[in-house]
Design a protein around this motif. Structure first.
Motif, PDB file in Angstrom:
ATOM      1  N   VAL A 100      10.666  -4.717   3.380  1.00 21.05           N
ATOM      2  CA  VAL A 100      10.355  -4.178   4.538  1.00 21.05           C
ATOM      3  C   VAL A 100      11.439  -5.167   5.159  1.00 21.05           C
ATOM      4  O   VAL A 100      11.224  -6.853   5.792  1.00 21.05           O
ATOM      5  CB  VAL A 100       8.703  -4.870   5.824  1.00 21.05           C
ATOM      6  CG1 VAL A 100       9.111  -4.365   7.043  1.00 21.05           C
ATOM      7  CG2 VAL A 100       8.092  -3.649   4.682  1.00 21.05           C
ATOM      8  N   VAL A 101      12.144  -4.642   6.519  1.00 16.34           N
ATOM      9  CA  VAL A 101      12.653  -5.848   7.369  1.00 16.34           C
ATOM     10  C   VAL A 101      12.528  -5.170   8.908  1.00 16.34           C
ATOM     11  O   VAL A 101      11.967  -4.144   9.309  1.00 16.34           O
ATOM     12  CB  VAL A 101      14.017  -4.921   7.849  1.00 16.34           C
ATOM     13  CG1 VAL A 101      14.696  -5.857   8.558  1.00 16.34           C
ATOM     14  CG2 VAL A 101      14.781  -5.155   6.241  1.00 16.34           C
ATOM     15  N   GLY A 102      11.594  -6.377   9.965  1.00 14.77           N
ATOM     16  CA  GLY A 102      10.461  -6.399  10.690  1.00 14.77           C
ATOM     17  C   GLY A 102       8.367  -7.146  10.196  1.00 14.77           C
ATOM     18  O   GLY A 102       8.833  -7.897   9.899  1.00 14.77           O
TER      19      GLY A 102
ATOM     20  N   ALA B 179      -2.628  -2.564  -6.807  1.00 13.77           N
ATOM     21  CA  ALA B 179      -1.990  -1.527  -5.624  1.00 13.77           C
ATOM     22  C   ALA B 179      -0.703  -2.224  -5.846  1.00 13.77           C
ATOM     23  O   ALA B 179       0.764  -1.423  -5.968  1.00 13.77           O
ATOM     24  CB  ALA B 179      -2.415  -1.572  -4.492  1.00 13.77           C
ATOM     25  N   ILE B 180      -0.042  -3.806  -5.324  1.00 14.39           N
ATOM     26  CA  ILE B 180       1.333  -4.456  -5.315  1.00 14.39           C
ATOM     27  C   ILE B 180       1.735  -4.759  -5.843  1.00 14.39           C
ATOM     28  O   ILE B 180       0.879  -5.704  -6.552  1.00 14.39           O
ATOM     29  CB  ILE B 180       0.935  -4.724  -3.545  1.00 14.39           C
ATOM     30  CG1 ILE B 180       0.657  -4.027  -2.847  1.00 14.39           C
ATOM     31  CG2 ILE B 180       1.752  -5.289  -2.924  1.00 14.39           C
ATOM     32  CD1 ILE B 180       0.219  -4.843  -1.320  1.00 14.39           C
ATOM     33  N   GLU B 181       3.419  -4.666  -6.178  1.00 11.39           N
ATOM     34  CA  GLU B 181       3.612  -5.276  -7.120  1.00 11.39           C
ATOM     35  C   GLU B 181       4.524  -6.603  -7.266  1.00 11.39           C
ATOM     36  O   GLU B 181       4.411  -7.058  -7.617  1.00 11.39           O
ATOM     37  CB  GLU B 181       4.633  -4.168  -8.091  1.00 11.39           C
ATOM     38  CG  GLU B 181       5.703  -4.774  -9.524  1.00 11.39           C
ATOM     39  CD  GLU B 181       6.624  -3.639  -9.814  1.00 11.39           C
ATOM     40  OE1 GLU B 181       8.121  -4.020 -10.294  1.00 11.39           O
ATOM     41  OE2 GLU B 181       6.020  -2.238  -9.877  1.00 11.39           O
ATOM     42  N   SER B 182       4.737  -5.798  -5.858  1.00 12.51           N
ATOM     43  CA  SER B 182       5.819  -7.245  -5.589  1.00 12.51           C
ATOM     44  C   SER B 182       6.098  -7.445  -2.936  1.00 12.51           C
ATOM     45  O   SER B 182       5.424  -5.960  -2.836  1.00 12.51           O
ATOM     46  CB  SER B 182       7.389  -7.538  -6.045  1.00 12.51           C
ATOM     47  OG  SER B 182       7.742  -5.847  -5.629  1.00 12.51           O
ATOM     48  N   VAL B 183       6.181  -8.741  -2.477  1.00 13.18           N
ATOM     49  CA  VAL B 183       6.507  -8.315  -1.455  1.00 13.18           C
ATOM     50  C   VAL B 183       7.765  -8.947  -1.560  1.00 13.18           C
ATOM     51  O   VAL B 183       7.811  -9.887  -1.624  1.00 13.18           O
ATOM     52  CB  VAL B 183       5.088  -9.014  -0.486  1.00 13.18           C
ATOM     53  CG1 VAL B 183       5.703  -8.870   0.325  1.00 13.18           C
ATOM     54  CG2 VAL B 183       4.145  -7.718  -1.156  1.00 13.18           C
ATOM     55  N   THR B 184       8.506  -8.255  -0.067  1.00 13.48           N
ATOM     56  CA  THR B 184       9.674  -8.449   0.203  1.00 13.48           C
ATOM     57  C   THR B 184       9.782  -8.217   1.376  1.00 13.48           C
ATOM     58  O   THR B 184       9.765  -6.815   1.888  1.00 13.48           O
ATOM     59  CB  THR B 184      10.821  -8.494  -0.979  1.00 13.48           C
ATOM     60  OG1 THR B 184      11.188  -8.396  -1.921  1.00 13.48           O
ATOM     61  CG2 THR B 184      12.529  -9.275   0.197  1.00 13.48           C
ATOM     62  N   VAL B 185       9.327  -9.423   2.254  1.00 10.45           N
ATOM     63  CA  VAL B 185       9.434  -8.552   4.144  1.00 10.45           C
ATOM     64  C   VAL B 185      10.722  -9.428   4.849  1.00 10.45           C
ATOM     65  O   VAL B 185      10.894 -11.061   4.559  1.00 10.45           O
ATOM     66  CB  VAL B 185       8.138  -9.280   4.397  1.00 10.45           C
ATOM     67  CG1 VAL B 185       8.498  -9.551   5.996  1.00 10.45           C
ATOM     68  CG2 VAL B 185       7.425  -8.647   3.587  1.00 10.45           C
TER      69      VAL B 185
END
Length: 141
Positions: free
Chosen positions: A98-100, A116-122
């Motif tokens: 996500v950008v935001g 449920a979540i493999e990775s988070v890039t924010v």
């Protein structure tokens, strides 16, 4: 390994801003204050936000191409407990990109988030409970 496309809200809403601290030289600060005093801007923040938007507009083509290339969601991406439960039931692992603002609902357990979540890039802000943030800490980039 699918990318979720639940609720997307590209426009900023009141209360969904982040504070950013900027150090500027005293002469630049004086110029800012002079423009505010002369009525060009309502306050320092108004000038900074305007300048920031102008720079982002200047680089809009590059930003749009990068967002498309990296398959990023722009705006608000909200993940509810039901969203994550559906992903787990379907055998999917989400890559949050996500950008935001990326937000994980408060009723999501750390165990569900991990399943449920493999990775988070924010690039912006990531909102989740302390327990979920801790559980995902090695998956946040």
């Amino acid at each position: 390994m699918k990318h979720s496309t639940s609720m997307i809200e590209p426009r900023q809403r009141a209360g969904e801003t982040e504070k950013m601290t900027v150090n500027v030289g005293v002469v630049d600060l004086g110029h800012v204050d002079l423009l505010v005093q002369e009525g060009f801007y309502s306050n320092r923040s108004d000038l900074i936000r305007t300048a920031l938007r102008n720079q982002l507009a200047l680089h809009a083509d590059t930003l749009n191409k990068t967002v498309a290339r990296r398959t990023l969601t722009v705006g608000l991406q909200h993940y509810s407990r039901a969203d994550l439960e559906r992903a787990v039931a379907a055998g999917e692992r989400l890559r949050v990109q996500v950008v935001g603002l990326a937000r994980i609902a408060d009723d999501v357990s750390p165990e569900l988030a991990l399943a449920a979540i493999e990775s988070v890039t924010v690039l912006g802000a990531f909102q989740a409970s302390v327990a979920v943030r801790r559980a995902l800490s090695d998956r946040i980039h």
